[in-house]
Scaffold this motif. Structure first.
Motif, PDB file in Angstrom:
ATOM      1  N   GLU A  63      -0.262  -6.984  -4.209  1.00 37.54           N
ATOM      2  CA  GLU A  63      -0.245  -8.403  -4.547  1.00 37.54           C
ATOM      3  C   GLU A  63      -1.049  -8.710  -5.821  1.00 37.54           C
ATOM      4  O   GLU A  63      -0.746  -9.630  -6.566  1.00 37.54           O
ATOM      5  N   HIS A  64      -2.097  -7.898  -6.069  1.00 40.25           N
ATOM      6  CA  HIS A  64      -2.945  -8.143  -7.245  1.00 40.25           C
ATOM      7  C   HIS A  64      -2.425  -7.458  -8.498  1.00 40.25           C
ATOM      8  O   HIS A  64      -3.095  -7.463  -9.530  1.00 40.25           O
ATOM      9  N   GLY A  65      -1.275  -6.830  -8.384  1.00 39.25           N
ATOM     10  CA  GLY A  65      -0.708  -6.181  -9.561  1.00 39.25           C
ATOM     11  C   GLY A  65      -1.284  -4.794  -9.802  1.00 39.25           C
ATOM     12  O   GLY A  65      -1.065  -4.206 -10.861  1.00 39.25           O
ATOM     13  N   GLU A  66      -1.996  -4.266  -8.821  1.00 42.30           N
ATOM     14  CA  GLU A  66      -2.556  -2.920  -8.993  1.00 42.30           C
ATOM     15  C   GLU A  66      -1.527  -1.892  -8.565  1.00 42.30           C
ATOM     16  O   GLU A  66      -0.858  -2.055  -7.533  1.00 42.30           O
ATOM     17  N   GLU A  67      -1.430  -0.852  -9.369  1.00 38.83           N
ATOM     18  CA  GLU A  67      -0.421   0.154  -9.079  1.00 38.83           C
ATOM     19  C   GLU A  67      -0.881   1.056  -7.936  1.00 38.83           C
ATOM     20  O   GLU A  67      -2.015   1.527  -7.914  1.00 38.83           O
ATOM     21  N   LEU A  68       0.025   1.279  -6.976  1.00 42.22           N
ATOM     22  CA  LEU A  68      -0.319   2.102  -5.819  1.00 42.22           C
ATOM     23  C   LEU A  68       0.255   3.506  -6.020  1.00 42.22           C
ATOM     24  O   LEU A  68       1.392   3.661  -6.449  1.00 42.22           O
ATOM     25  N   GLU A  69      -0.536   4.485  -5.708  1.00 39.81           N
ATOM     26  CA  GLU A  69      -0.094   5.875  -5.876  1.00 39.81           C
ATOM     27  C   GLU A  69       0.317   6.444  -4.517  1.00 39.81           C
ATOM     28  O   GLU A  69      -0.122   5.956  -3.477  1.00 39.81           O
ATOM     29  N   GLY A  70       1.088   7.515  -4.547  1.00 41.00           N
ATOM     30  CA  GLY A  70       1.433   8.251  -3.325  1.00 41.00           C
ATOM     31  C   GLY A  70       2.149   7.388  -2.312  1.00 41.00           C
ATOM     32  O   GLY A  70       2.934   6.507  -2.665  1.00 41.00           O
ATOM     33  N   GLU A  71       1.860   7.637  -1.034  1.00 37.63           N
ATOM     34  CA  GLU A  71       2.500   6.847   0.015  1.00 37.63           C
ATOM     35  C   GLU A  71       1.990   5.418  -0.074  1.00 37.63           C
ATOM     36  O   GLU A  71       0.776   5.201  -0.054  1.00 37.63           O
ATOM     37  N   ALA A  72       2.906   4.468  -0.167  1.00 38.96           N
ATOM     38  CA  ALA A  72       2.453   3.095  -0.374  1.00 38.96           C
ATOM     39  C   ALA A  72       3.590   2.126  -0.100  1.00 38.96           C
ATOM     40  O   ALA A  72       4.767   2.518  -0.071  1.00 38.96           O
ATOM     41  N   GLU A  73       3.228   0.868   0.111  1.00 42.59           N
ATOM     42  CA  GLU A  73       4.245  -0.171   0.256  1.00 42.59           C
ATOM     43  C   GLU A  73       3.816  -1.398  -0.544  1.00 42.59           C
ATOM     44  O   GLU A  73       2.649  -1.766  -0.537  1.00 42.59           O
ATOM     45  N   GLY A  74       4.777  -2.022  -1.231  1.00 41.54           N
ATOM     46  CA  GLY A  74       4.433  -3.196  -2.026  1.00 41.54           C
ATOM     47  C   GLY A  74       5.633  -3.688  -2.807  1.00 41.54           C
ATOM     48  O   GLY A  74       6.772  -3.568  -2.352  1.00 41.54           O
ATOM     49  N   TYR A  75       5.374  -4.227  -3.994  1.00 41.94           N
ATOM     50  CA  TYR A  75       6.438  -4.763  -4.850  1.00 41.94           C
ATOM     51  C   TYR A  75       7.078  -3.631  -5.664  1.00 41.94           C
ATOM     52  O   TYR A  75       6.361  -2.866  -6.309  1.00 41.94           O
ATOM     53  N   LEU A  76       8.385  -3.585  -5.652  1.00 47.39           N
ATOM     54  CA  LEU A  76       9.067  -2.598  -6.501  1.00 47.39           C
ATOM     55  C   LEU A  76       9.204  -3.159  -7.914  1.00 47.39           C
ATOM     56  O   LEU A  76       9.761  -4.248  -8.109  1.00 47.39           O
ATOM     57  N   VAL A  77       8.688  -2.409  -8.880  1.00 52.38           N
ATOM     58  CA  VAL A  77       8.780  -2.824 -10.289  1.00 52.38           C
ATOM     59  C   VAL A  77       9.211  -1.614 -11.125  1.00 52.38           C
ATOM     60  O   VAL A  77       9.210  -0.476 -10.645  1.00 52.38           O
ATOM     61  N   PHE A  78       9.573  -1.873 -12.382  1.00 52.10           N
ATOM     62  CA  PHE A  78       9.884  -0.776 -13.297  1.00 52.10           C
ATOM     63  C   PHE A  78       9.021  -0.920 -14.542  1.00 52.10           C
ATOM     64  O   PHE A  78       8.842  -2.032 -15.049  1.00 52.10           O
ATOM     65  N   ARG A  79       8.532   0.218 -15.010  1.00 53.45           N
ATOM     66  CA  ARG A  79       7.546   0.117 -16.093  1.00 53.45           C
ATOM     67  C   ARG A  79       8.162   0.176 -17.487  1.00 53.45           C
ATOM     68  O   ARG A  79       7.515  -0.144 -18.464  1.00 53.45           O
ATOM     69  N   GLY A  94      10.887  -5.647  -1.894  1.00 54.33           N
ATOM     70  CA  GLY A  94       9.770  -4.875  -1.369  1.00 54.33           C
ATOM     71  C   GLY A  94      10.194  -3.428  -1.221  1.00 54.33           C
ATOM     72  O   GLY A  94      11.393  -3.126  -1.118  1.00 54.33           O
ATOM     73  N   CYS A  95       9.222  -2.523  -1.209  1.00 51.71           N
ATOM     74  CA  CYS A  95       9.592  -1.111  -1.211  1.00 51.71           C
ATOM     75  C   CYS A  95       8.447  -0.265  -0.658  1.00 51.71           C
ATOM     76  O   CYS A  95       7.280  -0.585  -0.831  1.00 51.71           O
ATOM     77  N   ARG A  96       8.818   0.825  -0.001  1.00 49.48           N
ATOM     78  CA  ARG A  96       7.834   1.772   0.506  1.00 49.48           C
ATOM     79  C   ARG A  96       8.131   3.129  -0.119  1.00 49.48           C
ATOM     80  O   ARG A  96       9.296   3.468  -0.318  1.00 49.48           O
ATOM     81  N   ARG A  97       7.085   3.861  -0.469  1.00 45.98           N
ATOM     82  CA  ARG A  97       7.292   5.227  -0.956  1.00 45.98           C
ATOM     83  C   ARG A  97       6.677   6.162   0.074  1.00 45.98           C
ATOM     84  O   ARG A  97       5.541   5.953   0.494  1.00 45.98           O
ATOM     85  N   ASP A  98       7.440   7.162   0.492  1.00 43.83           N
ATOM     86  CA  ASP A  98       6.908   8.066   1.522  1.00 43.83           C
ATOM     87  C   ASP A  98       6.212   9.256   0.865  1.00 43.83           C
ATOM     88  O   ASP A  98       6.126   9.346  -0.363  1.00 43.83           O
ATOM     89  N   LYS A  99       5.760  10.163   1.694  1.00 48.24           N
ATOM     90  CA  LYS A  99       4.930  11.263   1.159  1.00 48.24           C
ATOM     91  C   LYS A  99       5.741  12.208   0.260  1.00 48.24           C
ATOM     92  O   LYS A  99       5.181  12.947  -0.535  1.00 48.24           O
ATOM     93  N   ASP A 100       7.070  12.187   0.417  1.00 48.72           N
ATOM     94  CA  ASP A 100       7.907  13.030  -0.447  1.00 48.72           C
ATOM     95  C   ASP A 100       8.284  12.324  -1.741  1.00 48.72           C
ATOM     96  O   ASP A 100       9.084  12.846  -2.523  1.00 48.72           O
ATOM     97  N   GLY A 101       7.765  11.123  -1.919  1.00 48.65           N
ATOM     98  CA  GLY A 101       8.104  10.380  -3.136  1.00 48.65           C
ATOM     99  C   GLY A 101       9.420   9.634  -3.023  1.00 48.65           C
ATOM    100  O   GLY A 101       9.940   9.125  -4.011  1.00 48.65           O
ATOM    101  N   TYR A 102       9.985   9.569  -1.802  1.00 46.07           N
ATOM    102  CA  TYR A 102      11.245   8.834  -1.607  1.00 46.07           C
ATOM    103  C   TYR A 102      10.972   7.333  -1.508  1.00 46.07           C
ATOM    104  O   TYR A 102       9.980   6.925  -0.900  1.00 46.07           O
ATOM    105  N   TYR A 103      11.893   6.551  -2.063  1.00 46.81           N
ATOM    106  CA  TYR A 103      11.754   5.087  -2.039  1.00 46.81           C
ATOM    107  C   TYR A 103      12.625   4.507  -0.925  1.00 46.81           C
ATOM    108  O   TYR A 103      13.781   4.921  -0.746  1.00 46.81           O
TER     109      TYR A 103
END
Ligand code: WTA
Length: 689
Positions: A491-507, A541-550
Motif C-alpha cells: 500500500e505504501h508503494g514499497e516493492e516486495l521481494e520473493g513470496e508476496a501479495e500486493g498491487y501488480l505493477v510494471f516497472r 491484486g497479485c500474489r507471487r509464490d516461492k517459485d516466482g509464479y504470479y
C-alpha cells in the motif's frame, strides 16, 4: 524450480511443492519455439537486459518504408519527472495492414493460404477467405472509405457483429492511416453514442440485423438511435465536429438469401446519411497503396470501463502494437504454419483486436472467425467447430469453460478433438476446477492450458506460460512474457521481494503498452501512474509464490469482471440513479458460478416510492439500455440506508460482505450508523432478481 514429471505428465509435488504442477509437453512439441524453461529464462534475460537488440531482431521481420534512425524506446513512467509518455521506434515509417497482408501475399507466398474460416451464427453460414481475397476486400473497403472522405488520422466507428466485413473495415482503416474505434455490437445505443462522441468519429460502419443464437437483433435500429442522440447533442453544443457524416450498412449474410428473415425487422433508413456497403463497394478498385505512417501514429482507440464511470478510450499506436501482438501470438500459442487457430472472443474487445486480427495475421496464420455463441444451436457447437476445422490452438474465456462444464463430458465425446495442441484462457482468473476440466476433458491431458493475463491497456499478453516451456499451476498466469518486468508493491508503494501479495505493477514499458487515454492525458496519468510514481499500475491484486509464479487475485479498484468483461460499478450506479424513484445506488460484485462475478445492487429509493417487481424490471432495463445486456444486474436489494463513514463515503467492503453473506464484518466503528448493516443483512437477496 525443478519439477519432475511422472508417467501422466503430472509433476508429483515434493515436500517443498504444495501445488501440483503440470507439464504435458512431452512428445507434443518437438519443434517448439521455446523448448524448455531454461530456454525461456535465457530469452527473457536477453529481452530485459538488451532490449534494443532484442526488439531490433523482432522488427527485422517486418517491412519498413523508412527504417528507424533514432532510439528504439523512449519513455517516462514517473509523474514527478514530467508527462508520462512511451515512444517505440518513433521516426520509422511502415503500415500495419501492409505487414499483415501484402507481406504475406507478396513476400511469403501465402496468397492462397486460408486467413479465415468464417463460421456464422447458423452452422449453414460459412465462408473461406484466403490471404489474397482478404487483401483485395480490404483494399476495396479502403478505397471506399477514401471515397467518403476518410483520411489519415480520422476516426471511424465500427459497430459490427463478427462477420468478415468487421476485419475488412478495421484493416482498411489501418491501410489508409485512419484510426478505428470498434464498439462491441452488444453495447446499447447510449454507449455507442458516447463512444462516437468521445472519439469524434465522422463515419460509422454497422450492419442491418444479426442473429445472436436464436435472437434477432436490429443492429441498425440501435445505431440509428445512437446517431439521433448524437444529433441532439450537436444541436445543443453547436459542435459540427461531433457529426457522423455517413453510416455504412452491411447487409448481413444471413439476410441475403433468406428474404423472410430480412423482412421481419425494418431497417431504419436516413437517405442523407445511410449507405449500403454493397452500393459503396460497387466498382471500387481492389488495389490501394498503403499510407506510410509513423510508428507512433495511432492505430486504434478501444474503450474500456473506468472506475469513475465514463469509459476510457485506450489508444494504441502502430509499430509497438504490431511487434508485440505478433511476437506474443507466435510464442504464447507456439504458432506453426500448419496450425488452425481459434480464438472465440469478439473483435469488439481487445482479445479480438490482438488475437483474431493483428497477431494471427502478422504470422500468416489460419484462424476460425466465429460469429455465434457456444450453445447454439446445440451445446456441442464449439467442439463441433474444433472437429470441423481440425483446430490445433484454441483460446477462450473461463466463463465459457464454466458454462460448458455444466453440460458434462457427453457433448465433447461426440467429436474428435485430437487435433488440439494448446488451450488458452483469458479475461479473468480461472478457478482451478475449470482449469482442470479444460485440461482433463477438453485437452485430454495432452494440451497445456495457457492462462494469459493481460488488459486492453497492455495490448498483448504480459503474464503467461509458454506451451512447451513453462510447468503449469492451475490458476496461475505463471511468468512474465519477454520484455515485461512485473513488480508487487504494498500500500505504501514499497516493492516486495520473493513470496508476496500486493498491487501488480510494471516497472518499464514493453512495445504493446497503451500510449494514452484519447483526449485525456490527465486521466491517463491519474489512472495508471499517479498512485505509485515510476510504475504502470494494473489495478489488479497479485500474489507471487516461492517459485516466482504470479497469481492474479482480482481487481482492487471499483471494477468488476462479469464473464471476462470489465464493468465499472460507478457506471452501473449512474444508470440506476437515473431512474426517477432512486435516490442512491451502490453496486458490488458477488461470485457467480458461470460468469465469475455478477452485479449485486443496493438501491435506496426516494421518499414514498415503492420497491416492487415492476421497479426491479425497470431498473434492469435501465442498465441494459444505458450500458448493454452484459451489465444486467443479477440482484437488486432495497436498501433503506447504505453503510457510510461519518464523512459520507460508502463502505463497499461491507456491502460486498452482505452480498456474499459473510457475517464476520470486522470493525464497523467508522460507520455513521452501524444499525443499517443489520437491516441490510436481514433483507439480503438469496435468489437472483
Ligand atoms: C482481468 C482482457 C486473471 C484482470 C484481455 C485485468 C485476468 C482485466 C486475466 C482486463 C487472467 C484478464 N487472469 N485476471 N488470465 N486476464 N484478467 O481490459 O482483472 O477486458 O485487469 O482485457 O481482466 O480486462 P480487459
Amino acid at each position: 524450480m525443478s519439477p519432475v514429471s511422472d508417467s501422466t505428465n503430472r509433476v508429483v509435488p515434493g515436500p517443498q511443492e504444495p501445488e501440483k504442477t503440470y507439464h504435458p509437453s512431452d512428445g507434443l512439441f518437438t519443434d517448439a519455439h521455446v523448448p524448455d524453461f531454461d530456454a525461456y529464462l535465457a530469452i527473457y534475460k536477453k529481452s530485459t537486459e538488451e532490449p534494443e537488440e532484442f526488439w531490433a531482431d523482432v522488427a527485422q521481420e517486418f517491412y519498413w518504408k523508412k527504417p528507424r534512425s533514432g532510439q528504439m524506446l523512449q519513455y517516462n513512467f514517473d509523474v514527478n519527472k514530467g508527462n508520462i509518455y512511451i515512444k517505440f521506434m518513433e521516426g520509422a515509417k511502415t503500415n500495419i495492414c501492409y505487414n499483415v497482408l501484402d507481406r504475406n501475399v507478396h513476400e511469403r507466398n501465402l496468397g492462397e493460404k486460408v486467413a479465415y474460416y468464417w463460421e456464422g451464427n447458423s452452422p449453414n453460414h460459412h465462408q473461406t477467405i484466403t490471404y489474397n481475397q482478404l487483401l483485395r476486400n480490404v483494399c476495396r473497403c479502403a478505397n471506399a472509405l477514401k471515397l467518403l472522405g476518410v483520411k489519415k488520422g480520422d476516426r471511424v466507428a465500427i459497430y459490427l457483429p463478427m462477420i468478415p466485413e468487421l476485419v475488412y473495415t478495421m484493416l482498411a482503416c489501418a491501410r489508409i492511416g485512419a484510426v478505428h474505434s470498434i464498439v462491441f455490437a452488444g453495447f446499447s445505443s447510449e454507449s455507442l453514442c458516447e463512444r462516437i462522441m468521445d472519439a469524434q468519429c465522422n463515419i460509422l460502419v454497422t450492419a442491418d440485423s444479426v442473429y445472436r443464437g436464436d435472437k434477432l437483433i436490429n443492429l441498425k435500429k440501435i445505431a440509428s438511435e445512437a446517431l439521433e442522440r448524437l444529433r441532439i447533442v450537436i444541436s445543443v453544443s453547436l459542435s459540427m465536429a461531433l457529426c457522423v457524416q455517413k453510416c455504412v450498412v452491411v447487409k448481413h449474410h444471413a439476410f441475403r438469401t433468406n428474404s423472410d428473415a430480412s423482412n421481419k425487422l425494418q431497417t431504419p433508413w436516413d437517405e442523407s446519411c445511410d449507405i449500403w456497403w454493397d452500393d459503396l463497394m460497387d466498382g471500387v478498385s481492389d488495389e490501394c497503396e498503403p499510407e506510410w505512417v509513423d510508428s507512433e501514429d495511432p492505430l486504434f482507440i478501444l474503450y474500456t470501463s473506468g472506475s469513475t464511470g465514463k469509459p476510457k478510450g485506450v489508444v494504441h499506436t502502430i509499430t509497438g502494437y504490431m511487434l508485440y501482438t505478433s511476437l506474443t501470438f507466435k510464442y504464447v500459442f507456439d504458432y506453426h504454419h500448419d496450425d488452425v487457430y481459434w480464438c472465440t472472443a469478439d473483435i469488439g474487445w481487445i482479445t479480438g483486436h490482438s488475437y483474431i486480427t493483428y497477431g494471427p495475421l502478422a504470422n500468416g496464420a489460419t484462424s476460425v472467425l466465429f460469429e455465434g455463441v457456444p450453445v447454439y444451436p446445440h451445446v456441442g457447437r464449439l467442439w463441433e467447430i474444433i472437429e470441423k476445422y481440425a483446430v490445433s490452438k484454441f483460446y477462450t474465456a473461463p466463463t465459457a469453460i464454466r458454462l460448458l462444464m455444466k453440460y458434462g463430458k457427453e457433448p465433447l465425446q461426440r467429436y474428435d478433438l485430437s487435433s488440439l495442441r494448446v488451450l488458452g484462457t483469458v479475461g479473468e482468473p480461472i478457478n482451478p476446477e475449470a482449469w482442470l476440466w479444460y485440461y482433463d476433458v477438453v485437452g485430454q491431458q495432452r494440451c497445456p492450458v495457457i492462462d494469459t493475463f493481460w488488459q486492453t491497456e497492455t495490448g498483448g499478453h504480459v503474464l503467461t506460460p509458454l506451451p512447451a516451456a513453462t510447468p503449469l499451476k492451475p490458476g496461475s498466469a505463471t511468468c512474465p512474457f519477454f520484455g515485461v518486468q512485473p513488480a508487487i508493491l504494498n500500500e505504501h508503494g514499497e516493492e516486495l521481494e520473493g513470496e508476496a501479495e500486493g498491487y501488480l505493477v510494471f516497472r518499464k514499458p514493453w512495445p504493446g503498452i497503451m500510449r494514452g487515454v484519447y483526449g485525456n492525458q490527465e486521466r491517463f496519468e491519474s489512472t495508471y501512474f499517479r498512485k505509485f510514481p515510476g510504475f504502470y499500475v494494473t489495478g489488479d491484486g497479485c500474489r507471487r509464490d516461492k517459485d516466482g509464479y504470479y497469481w492474479i487475485t482480482g481487481r482492487i479498484d471499483d471494477m468488476l469482471n462479469v464473464s471476462g468483461h470489465l464493468l465499472s460499478t460507478a457506471e452501473v450506479e449512474a444508470a440506476l440513479t437515473e431512474h426517477p424513484s432512486v435516490a442512491e445506488a451502490a453496486v458490488v460484485s458477488r461470485p457467480h458460478a458461470v460468469k465469475g462475478e455478477c452485479l449485486y445492487c443496493f438501491v435506496t429509493l426516494k421518499d414514498h416510492k415503492e420497491f416492487n417487481r415492476t421497479l426491479m424490471e425497470e431498473l434492469k432495463r435501465k442498465v441494459r439500455e444505458k450500458i448493454g445486456p452484459i451489465a444486467t444486474p443479477d440482484f437488486i436489494q432495497n436498501a433503506p440506508g447504505l453503510p457510510k463513514t461519518r464523512s459520507g463515503k460508502i463502505m463497499r467492503r461491507v456491502l460486498r460482505q452482505i452480498a456474499r453473506n459473510e457475517k464476520d464484518l470486522g470493525d464497523l466503528s467508522t460507520l455513521a450508523d452501524p444499525k443499517v448493516v443489520e437491516v441490510l443483512f436481514s433483507q439480503r437477496c438469496e435468489a437472483a432478481a
